[in-house]
Design a protein around this motif. Structure first.
Motif, PDB file in Angstrom:
ATOM      1  N   ASN A  79      35.850  56.839  41.660  1.00 17.38           N
ATOM      2  CA  ASN A  79      37.130  57.530  41.517  1.00 17.38           C
ATOM      3  C   ASN A  79      37.252  58.662  42.537  1.00 17.38           C
ATOM      4  O   ASN A  79      38.279  58.814  43.196  1.00 17.38           O
ATOM      5  CB  ASN A  79      37.279  58.100  40.101  1.00 17.38           C
ATOM      6  CG  ASN A  79      38.113  57.210  39.188  1.00 17.38           C
ATOM      7  OD1 ASN A  79      38.119  55.991  39.341  1.00 17.38           O
ATOM      8  ND2 ASN A  79      38.793  57.807  38.237  1.00 17.38           N
ATOM      9  N   VAL A 112      42.557  54.588  39.244  1.00  9.00           N
ATOM     10  CA  VAL A 112      42.116  54.105  37.929  1.00  9.00           C
ATOM     11  C   VAL A 112      40.702  53.562  38.063  1.00  9.00           C
ATOM     12  O   VAL A 112      40.450  52.641  38.855  1.00  9.00           O
ATOM     13  CB  VAL A 112      43.057  53.015  37.385  1.00  9.00           C
ATOM     14  CG1 VAL A 112      42.591  52.587  35.983  1.00  9.00           C
ATOM     15  CG2 VAL A 112      44.496  53.511  37.327  1.00  9.00           C
ATOM     16  N   ALA A 161      39.985  58.899  45.532  1.00  4.52           N
ATOM     17  CA  ALA A 161      40.911  60.031  45.477  1.00  4.52           C
ATOM     18  C   ALA A 161      40.881  60.833  46.775  1.00  4.52           C
ATOM     19  O   ALA A 161      41.914  61.310  47.250  1.00  4.52           O
ATOM     20  CB  ALA A 161      40.574  60.931  44.293  1.00  4.52           C
ATOM     21  N   ALA A 197      41.764  57.347  34.373  1.00  3.09           N
ATOM     22  CA  ALA A 197      42.844  57.411  35.360  1.00  3.09           C
ATOM     23  C   ALA A 197      43.055  58.865  35.768  1.00  3.09           C
ATOM     24  O   ALA A 197      43.128  59.755  34.912  1.00  3.09           O
ATOM     25  CB  ALA A 197      44.129  56.831  34.773  1.00  3.09           C
ATOM     26  N   GLU A 198      43.184  59.088  37.080  1.00  2.00           N
ATOM     27  CA  GLU A 198      43.334  60.442  37.601  1.00  2.00           C
ATOM     28  C   GLU A 198      44.396  60.466  38.698  1.00  2.00           C
ATOM     29  O   GLU A 198      44.394  59.604  39.582  1.00  2.00           O
ATOM     30  CB  GLU A 198      42.002  60.946  38.180  1.00  2.00           C
ATOM     31  CG  GLU A 198      40.877  60.999  37.149  1.00  2.00           C
ATOM     32  CD  GLU A 198      39.555  61.419  37.753  1.00  2.00           C
ATOM     33  OE1 GLU A 198      39.046  62.486  37.374  1.00  2.00           O
ATOM     34  OE2 GLU A 198      39.028  60.676  38.603  1.00  2.00           O
ATOM     35  N   ARG A 199      45.275  61.458  38.645  1.00  2.00           N
ATOM     36  CA  ARG A 199      46.265  61.615  39.704  1.00  2.00           C
ATOM     37  C   ARG A 199      45.576  61.955  41.013  1.00  2.00           C
ATOM     38  O   ARG A 199      44.593  62.686  41.045  1.00  2.00           O
ATOM     39  CB  ARG A 199      47.256  62.726  39.353  1.00  2.00           C
ATOM     40  CG  ARG A 199      48.268  62.369  38.294  1.00  2.00           C
ATOM     41  CD  ARG A 199      49.332  61.397  38.764  1.00  2.00           C
ATOM     42  NE  ARG A 199      50.212  61.956  39.772  1.00  2.00           N
ATOM     43  CZ  ARG A 199      51.364  62.552  39.514  1.00  2.00           C
ATOM     44  NH1 ARG A 199      51.770  62.686  38.263  1.00  2.00           N
ATOM     45  NH2 ARG A 199      52.130  63.001  40.505  1.00  2.00           N
ATOM     46  N   ILE A 252      47.698  57.278  41.966  1.00  2.00           N
ATOM     47  CA  ILE A 252      46.813  57.421  40.816  1.00  2.00           C
ATOM     48  C   ILE A 252      45.612  56.511  41.033  1.00  2.00           C
ATOM     49  O   ILE A 252      45.750  55.385  41.525  1.00  2.00           O
ATOM     50  CB  ILE A 252      47.554  57.100  39.498  1.00  2.00           C
ATOM     51  CG1 ILE A 252      46.691  57.431  38.279  1.00  2.00           C
ATOM     52  CG2 ILE A 252      48.016  55.643  39.455  1.00  2.00           C
ATOM     53  CD1 ILE A 252      47.498  57.527  36.992  1.00  2.00           C
ATOM     54  N   TRP A 292      53.689  56.725  33.816  1.00  2.00           N
ATOM     55  CA  TRP A 292      52.367  56.507  34.403  1.00  2.00           C
ATOM     56  C   TRP A 292      51.249  56.581  33.358  1.00  2.00           C
ATOM     57  O   TRP A 292      50.157  56.055  33.573  1.00  2.00           O
ATOM     58  CB  TRP A 292      52.100  57.520  35.515  1.00  2.00           C
ATOM     59  CG  TRP A 292      52.862  57.253  36.770  1.00  2.00           C
ATOM     60  CD1 TRP A 292      54.021  56.549  36.907  1.00  2.00           C
ATOM     61  CD2 TRP A 292      52.524  57.706  38.083  1.00  2.00           C
ATOM     62  NE1 TRP A 292      54.437  56.534  38.209  1.00  2.00           N
ATOM     63  CE2 TRP A 292      53.533  57.239  38.953  1.00  2.00           C
ATOM     64  CE3 TRP A 292      51.479  58.467  38.594  1.00  2.00           C
ATOM     65  CZ2 TRP A 292      53.515  57.502  40.324  1.00  2.00           C
ATOM     66  CZ3 TRP A 292      51.466  58.742  39.953  1.00  2.00           C
ATOM     67  CH2 TRP A 292      52.472  58.260  40.808  1.00  2.00           C
ATOM     68  N   LYS A 313      49.977  53.123  43.631  1.00  2.00           N
ATOM     69  CA  LYS A 313      51.085  54.013  43.973  1.00  2.00           C
ATOM     70  C   LYS A 313      52.361  53.441  43.369  1.00  2.00           C
ATOM     71  O   LYS A 313      53.232  52.922  44.065  1.00  2.00           O
ATOM     72  CB  LYS A 313      51.193  54.177  45.493  1.00  2.00           C
ATOM     73  CG  LYS A 313      49.924  54.763  46.118  1.00  2.00           C
ATOM     74  CD  LYS A 313      50.042  54.991  47.619  1.00  2.00           C
ATOM     75  CE  LYS A 313      48.758  55.612  48.166  1.00  2.00           C
ATOM     76  NZ  LYS A 313      48.832  55.929  49.607  1.00  2.00           N
TER      77      LYS A 313
END
Length: 283
Positions: free
Chosen positions: A48, A160, A52, A150-152, A158, A103, A95
Protein backbone atom coordinates in the motif's frame (compact mmCIF):
# COMPACT_ATOMS: atom_id res chain seq x y z
CA UNK A 1 9.96 -32.44 2.70
CA UNK A 2 9.22 -28.80 3.39
CA UNK A 3 10.56 -26.21 5.72
CA UNK A 4 9.31 -22.71 6.33
CA UNK A 5 12.63 -21.82 7.92
CA UNK A 6 15.01 -22.77 5.12
CA UNK A 7 17.90 -20.88 3.61
CA UNK A 8 15.67 -18.04 2.43
CA UNK A 9 16.33 -18.84 -1.23
CA UNK A 10 13.45 -18.93 -3.69
CA UNK A 11 12.98 -22.67 -3.27
CA UNK A 12 13.62 -23.01 0.47
CA UNK A 13 10.05 -24.27 0.78
CA UNK A 14 9.04 -26.50 -2.12
CA UNK A 15 5.35 -26.10 -1.25
CA UNK A 16 5.71 -22.34 -1.71
CA UNK A 17 7.08 -21.60 -5.18
CA UNK A 18 7.39 -17.96 -6.25
CA UNK A 19 4.72 -16.28 -8.32
CA UNK A 20 5.19 -16.30 -12.09
CA UNK A 21 5.16 -12.56 -12.83
CA UNK A 22 5.45 -12.90 -16.61
CA UNK A 23 2.54 -15.35 -16.79
CA UNK A 24 0.40 -13.16 -14.53
CA UNK A 25 1.05 -10.12 -16.71
CA UNK A 26 0.13 -12.02 -19.87
CA UNK A 27 -3.14 -13.11 -18.30
CA UNK A 28 -4.16 -9.88 -16.60
CA UNK A 29 -2.58 -6.82 -18.25
CA UNK A 30 -4.72 -6.60 -21.38
CA UNK A 31 -5.24 -3.72 -23.84
CA UNK A 32 -8.83 -2.99 -22.86
CA UNK A 33 -8.63 -4.19 -19.27
CA UNK A 34 -8.45 -2.39 -15.93
CA UNK A 35 -4.99 -3.65 -14.98
CA UNK A 36 -2.26 -1.53 -16.58
CA UNK A 37 0.84 -2.97 -14.88
CA UNK A 38 1.66 -5.80 -12.51
CA UNK A 39 4.88 -5.96 -10.53
CA UNK A 40 5.92 -8.79 -8.23
CA UNK A 41 8.53 -7.85 -5.62
CA UNK A 42 10.41 -10.32 -3.44
CA UNK A 43 10.01 -8.29 -0.27
CA UNK A 44 8.80 -4.86 0.74
CA UNK A 45 7.56 -3.02 3.77
CA UNK A 46 4.03 -2.38 2.56
CA UNK A 47 2.56 -2.67 -0.93
CA UNK A 48 0.00 0.00 0.00
CA UNK A 49 2.77 2.44 0.92
CA UNK A 50 4.70 1.60 -2.26
CA UNK A 51 1.73 2.34 -4.51
CA UNK A 52 0.61 5.41 -2.57
CA UNK A 53 4.07 6.95 -3.00
CA UNK A 54 3.73 6.65 -6.78
CA UNK A 55 0.00 7.33 -7.12
CA UNK A 56 0.47 10.59 -9.04
CA UNK A 57 2.79 9.11 -11.66
CA UNK A 58 1.04 5.78 -12.24
CA UNK A 59 -2.15 5.23 -14.21
CA UNK A 60 -5.20 3.59 -12.71
CA UNK A 61 -4.89 -0.18 -12.59
CA UNK A 62 -1.32 -0.50 -11.34
CA UNK A 63 -0.86 -3.65 -9.23
CA UNK A 64 1.96 -4.50 -6.83
CA UNK A 65 2.23 -8.00 -5.36
CA UNK A 66 4.77 -8.88 -2.67
CA UNK A 67 6.09 -12.34 -1.89
CA UNK A 68 6.71 -11.01 1.62
CA UNK A 69 5.65 -7.89 3.51
CA UNK A 70 7.68 -6.82 6.52
CA UNK A 71 5.40 -3.95 7.54
CA UNK A 72 2.01 -5.11 6.28
CA UNK A 73 -0.85 -3.18 7.86
CA UNK A 74 -4.46 -3.85 8.60
CA UNK A 75 -7.13 -1.55 9.94
CA UNK A 76 -6.50 0.30 13.20
CA UNK A 77 -2.73 0.14 12.56
CA UNK A 78 -2.59 -3.60 13.22
CA UNK A 79 0.29 -5.47 11.65
CA UNK A 80 -0.16 -8.21 9.05
CA UNK A 81 2.89 -10.47 8.96
CA UNK A 82 3.16 -13.91 7.34
CA UNK A 83 5.96 -16.18 6.06
CA UNK A 84 7.32 -15.45 2.59
CA UNK A 85 5.21 -16.86 -0.27
CA UNK A 86 2.57 -18.14 2.16
CA UNK A 87 -0.15 -15.83 0.92
CA UNK A 88 -1.30 -13.19 -1.51
CA UNK A 89 -0.24 -9.70 -0.51
CA UNK A 90 -1.25 -7.11 -3.10
CA UNK A 91 -2.31 -3.53 -3.60
CA UNK A 92 -4.12 -1.92 -6.53
CA UNK A 93 -4.31 1.73 -7.55
CA UNK A 94 -7.79 2.95 -8.44
CA UNK A 95 -8.95 6.36 -9.62
CA UNK A 96 -12.72 5.97 -9.68
CA UNK A 97 -14.75 8.48 -11.68
CA UNK A 98 -17.64 8.30 -9.23
CA UNK A 99 -18.82 10.66 -6.46
CA UNK A 100 -16.30 10.68 -3.61
CA UNK A 101 -18.98 10.00 -1.01
CA UNK A 102 -19.40 6.53 -2.55
CA UNK A 103 -15.71 5.63 -2.33
CA UNK A 104 -16.37 4.06 1.07
CA UNK A 105 -17.84 1.10 -0.81
CA UNK A 106 -14.45 0.14 -2.27
CA UNK A 107 -13.28 -2.04 0.67
CA UNK A 108 -16.65 -3.80 0.63
CA UNK A 109 -16.45 -4.22 -3.14
CA UNK A 110 -12.97 -5.72 -2.78
CA UNK A 111 -14.33 -8.15 -0.21
CA UNK A 112 -17.12 -9.29 -2.52
CA UNK A 113 -14.63 -9.68 -5.37
CA UNK A 114 -12.18 -11.67 -3.26
CA UNK A 115 -14.84 -14.00 -1.88
CA UNK A 116 -16.33 -14.52 -5.35
CA UNK A 117 -12.96 -15.24 -6.95
CA UNK A 118 -11.59 -17.45 -4.18
CA UNK A 119 -14.77 -19.48 -3.77
CA UNK A 120 -14.40 -20.58 -7.40
CA UNK A 121 -10.64 -21.05 -7.60
CA UNK A 122 -9.94 -22.42 -4.11
CA UNK A 123 -13.19 -24.31 -3.69
CA UNK A 124 -13.66 -22.90 -0.19
CA UNK A 125 -16.74 -21.26 1.29
CA UNK A 126 -15.74 -17.80 2.43
CA UNK A 127 -17.81 -15.12 4.11
CA UNK A 128 -17.38 -11.45 4.92
CA UNK A 129 -17.08 -9.90 8.33
CA UNK A 130 -18.01 -6.23 8.15
CA UNK A 131 -16.26 -4.12 7.14
CA UNK A 132 -13.14 -5.74 5.70
CA UNK A 133 -12.33 -9.28 6.83
CA UNK A 134 -12.54 -12.56 4.91
CA UNK A 135 -13.59 -15.56 6.98
CA UNK A 136 -13.24 -19.30 6.48
CA UNK A 137 -14.33 -22.26 8.57
CA UNK A 138 -11.56 -24.35 10.14
CA UNK A 139 -12.81 -27.34 12.09
CA UNK A 140 -16.22 -25.70 12.43
CA UNK A 141 -14.68 -22.52 13.83
CA UNK A 142 -14.85 -19.12 12.16
CA UNK A 143 -11.33 -17.89 11.33
CA UNK A 144 -9.99 -14.76 9.63
CA UNK A 145 -8.01 -15.61 6.49
CA UNK A 146 -7.88 -12.22 4.81
CA UNK A 147 -8.16 -8.50 5.29
CA UNK A 148 -8.58 -5.33 3.25
CA UNK A 149 -7.18 -1.84 3.79
CA UNK A 150 -8.18 1.10 1.57
CA UNK A 151 -6.30 4.39 1.83
CA UNK A 152 -6.66 7.69 -0.02
CA UNK A 153 -3.65 8.66 -2.12
CA UNK A 154 -3.85 12.30 -3.13
CA UNK A 155 -6.98 13.94 -4.47
CA UNK A 156 -8.19 11.46 -7.05
CA UNK A 157 -6.74 8.07 -6.13
CA UNK A 158 -7.28 5.30 -3.63
CA UNK A 159 -5.00 2.37 -2.90
CA UNK A 160 -6.72 -0.87 -1.90
CA UNK A 161 -4.62 -3.53 -0.21
CA UNK A 162 -5.64 -7.16 0.14
CA UNK A 163 -3.89 -9.81 2.20
CA UNK A 164 -4.91 -13.48 2.07
CA UNK A 165 -3.40 -16.34 4.07
CA UNK A 166 -3.06 -19.21 1.61
CA UNK A 167 -0.74 -21.95 2.91
CA UNK A 168 -0.17 -20.96 6.54
CA UNK A 169 0.00 -24.04 8.75
CA UNK A 170 -1.43 -24.14 12.25
CA UNK A 171 1.95 -23.55 13.90
CA UNK A 172 2.54 -20.46 11.72
CA UNK A 173 -0.66 -18.59 12.55
CA UNK A 174 -0.03 -15.19 14.15
CA UNK A 175 -3.03 -15.57 16.48
CA UNK A 176 -5.40 -18.48 17.24
CA UNK A 177 -8.30 -16.70 15.50
CA UNK A 178 -6.41 -16.66 12.20
CA UNK A 179 -6.89 -19.21 9.43
CA UNK A 180 -5.76 -19.99 5.91
CA UNK A 181 -7.15 -21.50 2.75
CA UNK A 182 -5.00 -24.57 3.35
CA UNK A 183 -6.49 -25.12 6.81
CA UNK A 184 -9.98 -24.67 5.31
CA UNK A 185 -9.24 -27.63 2.97
CA UNK A 186 -8.91 -25.64 -0.25
CA UNK A 187 -8.88 -27.74 -3.41
CA UNK A 188 -6.15 -25.46 -4.78
CA UNK A 189 -3.51 -23.34 -3.07
CA UNK A 190 -1.74 -22.39 -6.29
CA UNK A 191 -1.19 -18.67 -5.75
CA UNK A 192 -0.93 -17.83 -9.46
CA UNK A 193 -4.37 -19.33 -10.05
CA UNK A 194 -5.86 -17.67 -6.98
CA UNK A 195 -4.37 -14.27 -7.81
CA UNK A 196 -5.66 -14.34 -11.38
CA UNK A 197 -9.11 -15.24 -10.13
CA UNK A 198 -9.19 -12.49 -7.50
CA UNK A 199 -7.99 -9.75 -9.88
CA UNK A 200 -10.42 -10.79 -12.62
CA UNK A 201 -13.26 -10.75 -10.11
CA UNK A 202 -12.15 -7.35 -8.80
CA UNK A 203 -12.04 -5.99 -12.36
CA UNK A 204 -15.61 -7.24 -12.96
CA UNK A 205 -17.10 -5.79 -9.77
CA UNK A 206 -15.22 -2.50 -10.08
CA UNK A 207 -16.44 -2.13 -13.66
CA UNK A 208 -20.06 -2.73 -12.64
CA UNK A 209 -19.76 -0.23 -9.78
CA UNK A 210 -18.17 2.51 -11.91
CA UNK A 211 -20.70 2.02 -14.71
CA UNK A 212 -23.44 2.52 -12.09
CA UNK A 213 -21.73 5.77 -10.96
CA UNK A 214 -20.84 4.09 -7.68
CA UNK A 215 -24.45 3.25 -6.83
CA UNK A 216 -24.27 0.14 -4.60
CA UNK A 217 -27.83 -0.96 -5.36
CA UNK A 218 -27.79 -0.45 -9.13
CA UNK A 219 -24.42 -2.23 -9.45
CA UNK A 220 -25.61 -5.24 -7.43
CA UNK A 221 -22.87 -4.64 -4.88
CA UNK A 222 -25.08 -3.99 -1.88
CA UNK A 223 -27.09 -7.16 -2.52
CA UNK A 224 -23.95 -9.27 -3.05
CA UNK A 225 -22.28 -7.99 0.12
CA UNK A 226 -25.43 -8.54 2.15
CA UNK A 227 -25.74 -12.11 0.86
CA UNK A 228 -22.15 -12.96 1.77
CA UNK A 229 -21.88 -11.10 5.07
CA UNK A 230 -21.53 -13.29 8.15
CA UNK A 231 -22.03 -10.28 10.43
CA UNK A 232 -25.66 -9.69 9.47
CA UNK A 233 -28.16 -11.51 11.63
CA UNK A 234 -25.61 -11.82 14.42
CA UNK A 235 -25.34 -10.26 17.83
CA UNK A 236 -22.34 -7.96 17.75
CA UNK A 237 -20.32 -5.59 19.84
CA UNK A 238 -18.98 -2.51 18.11
CA UNK A 239 -15.96 -0.83 19.67
CA UNK A 240 -16.38 2.69 18.33
CA UNK A 241 -14.09 5.71 18.11
CA UNK A 242 -13.87 7.67 21.35
CA UNK A 243 -13.86 4.48 23.46
CA UNK A 244 -17.61 4.05 23.03
CA UNK A 245 -19.13 0.59 22.86
CA UNK A 246 -22.37 -0.48 21.19
CA UNK A 247 -24.00 -3.88 21.50
CA UNK A 248 -26.97 -5.21 19.57
CA UNK A 249 -28.11 -7.17 16.54
CA UNK A 250 -26.58 -6.44 13.13
CA UNK A 251 -29.69 -6.13 10.98
CA UNK A 252 -28.75 -4.43 7.71
CA UNK A 253 -26.24 -2.65 5.53
CA UNK A 254 -27.38 0.84 4.54
CA UNK A 255 -26.80 2.70 1.27
CA UNK A 256 -23.55 4.16 2.55
CA UNK A 257 -22.13 0.75 3.48
CA UNK A 258 -22.65 1.32 7.19
CA UNK A 259 -23.65 -1.52 9.51
CA UNK A 260 -27.09 -0.95 11.03
CA UNK A 261 -27.26 -2.25 14.61
CA UNK A 262 -30.56 -2.69 16.46
CA UNK A 263 -30.08 -1.72 20.11
CA UNK A 264 -31.84 -2.84 23.28
CA UNK A 265 -34.10 0.19 23.47
CA UNK A 266 -35.72 -0.57 20.13
CA UNK A 267 -33.74 1.96 18.12
CA UNK A 268 -31.05 1.49 15.51
CA UNK A 269 -27.63 3.01 14.96
CA UNK A 270 -25.60 3.01 11.75
CA UNK A 271 -21.93 2.26 12.41
CA UNK A 272 -19.56 3.83 9.89
CA UNK A 273 -16.28 2.74 11.47
CA UNK A 274 -15.36 0.53 14.35
CA UNK A 275 -14.06 -2.82 15.47
CA UNK A 276 -16.81 -5.45 15.29
CA UNK A 277 -16.86 -8.55 17.48
CA UNK A 278 -19.23 -11.40 16.63
CA UNK A 279 -20.83 -12.51 19.88
CA UNK A 280 -22.12 -15.98 20.67
CA UNK A 281 -25.55 -16.39 22.18
CA UNK A 282 -24.07 -17.05 25.60
CA UNK A 283 -22.03 -13.83 25.43
Amino acid sequence: MTSSHGSGGPWSDLDRPPLNAASLRRALVLPDGLWTSLDVVTTTGSTNSDLAARADELPEGAVIVAEEQTEGRGRLDRSWIAPARSGIFLSVLLKPDVPVHRWGWLPLLTGVAAVTGLSKSAGVDLSLKWPNDLLVSVGGEERKTGGILAERAGEDAIVVGLGINVTLREDELPVPAAGSLLLANAISTDRDTLLRSVLRSLEHWYGEWVRADGDPAASGLQEAYTAGCATLGRRVRADLPGERMLEGDAVALDGDGRLVVATEGGGTEAVAAGDIVHLRAED
